[in-house]
Design a protein around this motif. Structure first.
Motif, PDB file in Angstrom:
ATOM      1  N   LEU A 203     -18.897  56.103  59.666  1.00 33.23           N
ATOM      2  CA  LEU A 203     -18.915  56.789  58.501  1.00 33.23           C
ATOM      3  C   LEU A 203     -18.846  56.137  57.267  1.00 33.23           C
ATOM      4  CD1 LEU A 203     -17.983  59.565  56.935  1.00 33.23           C
ATOM      5  CD2 LEU A 203     -15.413  59.165  57.482  1.00 33.23           C
ATOM      6  N   LEU A 204     -18.165  54.915  57.142  1.00 38.62           N
ATOM      7  CA  LEU A 204     -18.185  53.981  55.897  1.00 38.62           C
ATOM      8  C   LEU A 204     -19.462  53.468  55.771  1.00 38.62           C
ATOM      9  CD1 LEU A 204     -15.249  51.407  56.513  1.00 38.62           C
ATOM     10  CD2 LEU A 204     -15.411  53.368  54.987  1.00 38.62           C
ATOM     11  N   THR A 205     -20.405  53.170  56.609  1.00 36.70           N
ATOM     12  CA  THR A 205     -21.743  52.888  56.317  1.00 36.70           C
ATOM     13  C   THR A 205     -22.641  53.967  55.678  1.00 36.70           C
ATOM     14  OG1 THR A 205     -21.782  51.179  57.838  1.00 36.70           O
ATOM     15  CG2 THR A 205     -24.078  51.765  57.153  1.00 36.70           C
ATOM     16  N   ALA A 206     -22.400  55.226  56.288  1.00 40.35           N
ATOM     17  CA  ALA A 206     -22.951  56.269  55.820  1.00 40.35           C
ATOM     18  C   ALA A 206     -22.532  56.827  54.410  1.00 40.35           C
ATOM     19  CB  ALA A 206     -22.630  57.542  56.769  1.00 40.35           C
ATOM     20  N   MET A 207     -21.443  56.586  54.057  1.00 36.31           N
ATOM     21  CA  MET A 207     -20.946  56.774  52.757  1.00 36.31           C
ATOM     22  C   MET A 207     -21.523  55.868  51.650  1.00 36.31           C
ATOM     23  SD  MET A 207     -17.112  58.311  53.342  1.00 36.31           S
ATOM     24  CE  MET A 207     -16.632  58.717  51.507  1.00 36.31           C
ATOM     25  N   MET A 208     -21.536  54.608  52.199  1.00 38.52           N
ATOM     26  CA  MET A 208     -22.163  53.655  51.125  1.00 38.52           C
ATOM     27  C   MET A 208     -23.543  53.715  50.990  1.00 38.52           C
ATOM     28  SD  MET A 208     -20.151  50.288  52.383  1.00 38.52           S
ATOM     29  CE  MET A 208     -18.773  49.490  52.050  1.00 38.52           C
ATOM     30  N   ARG A 209     -24.181  54.374  51.741  1.00 39.80           N
ATOM     31  CA  ARG A 209     -25.742  54.415  51.684  1.00 39.80           C
ATOM     32  C   ARG A 209     -25.928  55.625  50.863  1.00 39.80           C
ATOM     33  NH1 ARG A 209     -29.002  53.215  57.227  1.00 39.80           N
ATOM     34  NH2 ARG A 209     -30.469  52.611  55.615  1.00 39.80           N
ATOM     35  N   HIS A 210     -25.246  56.553  50.965  1.00 39.92           N
ATOM     36  CA  HIS A 210     -25.511  57.963  50.602  1.00 39.92           C
ATOM     37  C   HIS A 210     -24.309  58.217  49.162  1.00 39.92           C
ATOM     38  CE1 HIS A 210     -28.513  58.694  53.406  1.00 39.92           C
ATOM     39  NE2 HIS A 210     -27.490  58.198  54.268  1.00 39.92           N
ATOM     40  N   HIS A 211     -23.982  57.258  48.645  1.00 45.58           N
ATOM     41  CA  HIS A 211     -22.981  57.339  47.641  1.00 45.58           C
ATOM     42  C   HIS A 211     -23.205  58.337  46.625  1.00 45.58           C
ATOM     43  CE1 HIS A 211     -19.461  56.116  45.161  1.00 45.58           C
ATOM     44  NE2 HIS A 211     -20.429  56.161  44.132  1.00 45.58           N
ATOM     45  N   ASP A 212     -22.029  59.307  46.314  1.00 43.77           N
ATOM     46  CA  ASP A 212     -22.421  60.332  45.396  1.00 43.77           C
ATOM     47  C   ASP A 212     -21.571  59.663  44.027  1.00 43.77           C
ATOM     48  OD1 ASP A 212     -21.735  62.594  43.810  1.00 43.77           O
ATOM     49  OD2 ASP A 212     -22.266  63.756  45.576  1.00 43.77           O
ATOM     50  N   ASP A 213     -22.002  59.781  42.858  1.00 44.77           N
ATOM     51  CA  ASP A 213     -21.341  59.374  41.663  1.00 44.77           C
ATOM     52  C   ASP A 213     -20.083  60.279  41.382  1.00 44.77           C
ATOM     53  OD1 ASP A 213     -23.077  57.292  41.278  1.00 44.77           O
ATOM     54  OD2 ASP A 213     -24.501  58.413  39.887  1.00 44.77           O
ATOM     55  N   SER A 214     -20.006  61.413  42.036  1.00 48.48           N
ATOM     56  CA  SER A 214     -18.927  62.137  41.597  1.00 48.48           C
ATOM     57  C   SER A 214     -17.605  61.666  42.372  1.00 48.48           C
ATOM     58  CB  SER A 214     -19.066  63.631  41.937  1.00 48.48           C
ATOM     59  OG  SER A 214     -19.123  63.886  43.560  1.00 48.48           O
ATOM     60  N   TRP A 215     -17.959  60.629  43.410  1.00 50.11           N
ATOM     61  CA  TRP A 215     -16.684  60.381  44.217  1.00 50.11           C
ATOM     62  C   TRP A 215     -16.066  59.340  43.391  1.00 50.11           C
ATOM     63  CZ3 TRP A 215     -19.940  58.935  49.147  1.00 50.11           C
ATOM     64  CH2 TRP A 215     -20.482  60.101  49.752  1.00 50.11           C
ATOM     65  N   ASP A 216     -14.654  59.538  43.566  1.00 48.21           N
ATOM     66  CA  ASP A 216     -13.811  58.296  43.080  1.00 48.21           C
ATOM     67  C   ASP A 216     -13.598  57.197  43.932  1.00 48.21           C
ATOM     68  OD1 ASP A 216     -10.824  58.412  44.235  1.00 48.21           O
ATOM     69  OD2 ASP A 216     -11.669  60.398  43.845  1.00 48.21           O
ATOM     70  N   ALA A 217     -12.948  56.111  43.455  1.00 51.16           N
ATOM     71  CA  ALA A 217     -13.248  54.807  44.129  1.00 51.16           C
ATOM     72  C   ALA A 217     -12.202  54.793  45.413  1.00 51.16           C
ATOM     73  CB  ALA A 217     -12.765  53.665  43.256  1.00 51.16           C
ATOM     74  N   ASP A 218     -11.138  55.856  45.203  1.00 51.30           N
ATOM     75  CA  ASP A 218     -10.212  55.913  46.201  1.00 51.30           C
ATOM     76  C   ASP A 218     -10.739  57.001  47.326  1.00 51.30           C
ATOM     77  OD1 ASP A 218      -7.377  55.159  46.908  1.00 51.30           O
ATOM     78  OD2 ASP A 218      -7.030  57.291  46.856  1.00 51.30           O
ATOM     79  N   LEU A 219     -11.593  57.614  47.256  1.00 51.68           N
ATOM     80  CA  LEU A 219     -11.965  58.483  48.084  1.00 51.68           C
ATOM     81  C   LEU A 219     -12.140  58.188  49.693  1.00 51.68           C
ATOM     82  CD1 LEU A 219     -12.771  61.678  48.939  1.00 51.68           C
ATOM     83  CD2 LEU A 219     -14.964  61.076  48.117  1.00 51.68           C
ATOM     84  N   PRO A 220     -12.929  56.977  49.683  1.00 52.97           N
ATOM     85  CA  PRO A 220     -12.974  56.445  51.141  1.00 52.97           C
ATOM     86  C   PRO A 220     -11.827  56.354  52.173  1.00 52.97           C
ATOM     87  CG  PRO A 220     -14.518  55.346  49.482  1.00 52.97           C
ATOM     88  CD  PRO A 220     -13.680  56.123  48.803  1.00 52.97           C
ATOM     89  N   VAL A 221     -10.648  55.980  51.348  1.00 52.31           N
ATOM     90  CA  VAL A 221      -9.314  55.970  52.223  1.00 52.31           C
ATOM     91  C   VAL A 221      -8.664  57.104  52.081  1.00 52.31           C
ATOM     92  CG1 VAL A 221      -9.413  53.416  51.827  1.00 52.31           C
ATOM     93  CG2 VAL A 221      -8.251  54.789  49.809  1.00 52.31           C
ATOM     94  N   ARG A 222      -9.208  58.350  51.930  1.00 58.41           N
ATOM     95  CA  ARG A 222      -8.346  59.643  52.024  1.00 58.41           C
ATOM     96  C   ARG A 222      -8.883  60.150  53.039  1.00 58.41           C
ATOM     97  NH1 ARG A 222      -8.856  59.814  46.163  1.00 58.41           N
ATOM     98  NH2 ARG A 222     -10.426  61.313  46.469  1.00 58.41           N
TER      99      ARG A 222
END
Length: 222
Positions: A203-222
């Motif tokens: 999941l972490l790799t997928a989120m980094m590869r397909h980052h959405d500018d609407s995501w805040d910096a804290d989203l990956p740890v929620r």
């Protein structure tokens, strides 16, 4: 729909949906949105898949569904599940009693296996020792309690404070180094020094590869 009487404090003022027909109608109606009825758990659930709607929800579903294809499920079974079971059974065996019998809490044993599997799917590195699993397990309990704080009979401020402390531990001991390693691998993939097949499938790799500018910096740890 009807009101609950008497109402527990955590559902005071809410409307109780008491039939499948009503629930099905709500789930299909675009006028209804996910979550949004309390804010104290937002540091743990805000902006997550459970809290999103419409196109934002669909994009996240498409992103995360790639982790659960038949090919990936086979990969988890062969490369993650078997190893997690072996490690946890070995840990249980180390506590063999004087009579030679292994005794274990099967619920906790199973939970620790699933926790190691979840860590691999998420992309948390090195959750493969009893000590690291213990630490992640402690974080998980506090985070789960804070995630569902609206249902807690304890002081909510205390539950949230414990959750925030656990979240800080999670970032320090698991997320930060895992994310940094993946960022490095992706940078090397872009310059051609790391092959596609050598990138983690998590999941972490997928989120980094397909980052959405609407995501805040804290989203990956929620």
């Amino acid at each position: 729909m009807r009101r609950i009487h008497p109402e527990p404090p955590f559902v005071a003022g809410m409307t109780n949906v008491s039939s499948f027909v009503e629930a099905n109608e709500i789930l299909r109606d675009a006028a209804f949105g996910a979550g949004g009825f309390e804010e104290e758990s937002l540091p743990f659930r805000g902006g997550t898949l459970l809290e999103s709607d419409g196109e934002a929800h669909a994009r996240r579903r498409r992103l995360e569904s790639q982790l659960f294809t038949n090919r990936m499920l086979d990969r988890y079974e062969e490369g993650v599940l078997d190893r997690a079971i072996e490690r946890c059974l070995k840990e249980a065996d180390s506590g063999r009693g004087p009579d030679g019998v292994v005794r274990a809490d099967l619920v906790r044993l199973s939970r620790r296996m699933f926790l190691q599997i979840a860590a691999a799917v998420i992309g948390l590195d090195a959750v493969d020792t009893p000590e690291r699993t213990d630490l992640l397990e402690r974080c998980m309990y506090a985070l789960n309690a804070a995630f569902d704080v609206k249902f807690s009979t304890r002081d909510h401020a205390e539950v949230v404070a414990e959750g925030l402390a656990a979240k800080a531990d999670f970032v320090a001991h698991f997320y930060r180094q895992s994310a940094e390693r993946r960022a490095g691998l992706l940078a090397r993939h872009r310059d051609g020094s790391v092959a596609e097949a050598d990138l983690p499938s998590d999941l972490l790799t997928a989120m980094m590869r397909h980052h959405d500018d609407s995501w805040d910096a804290d989203l990956p740890v929620r």
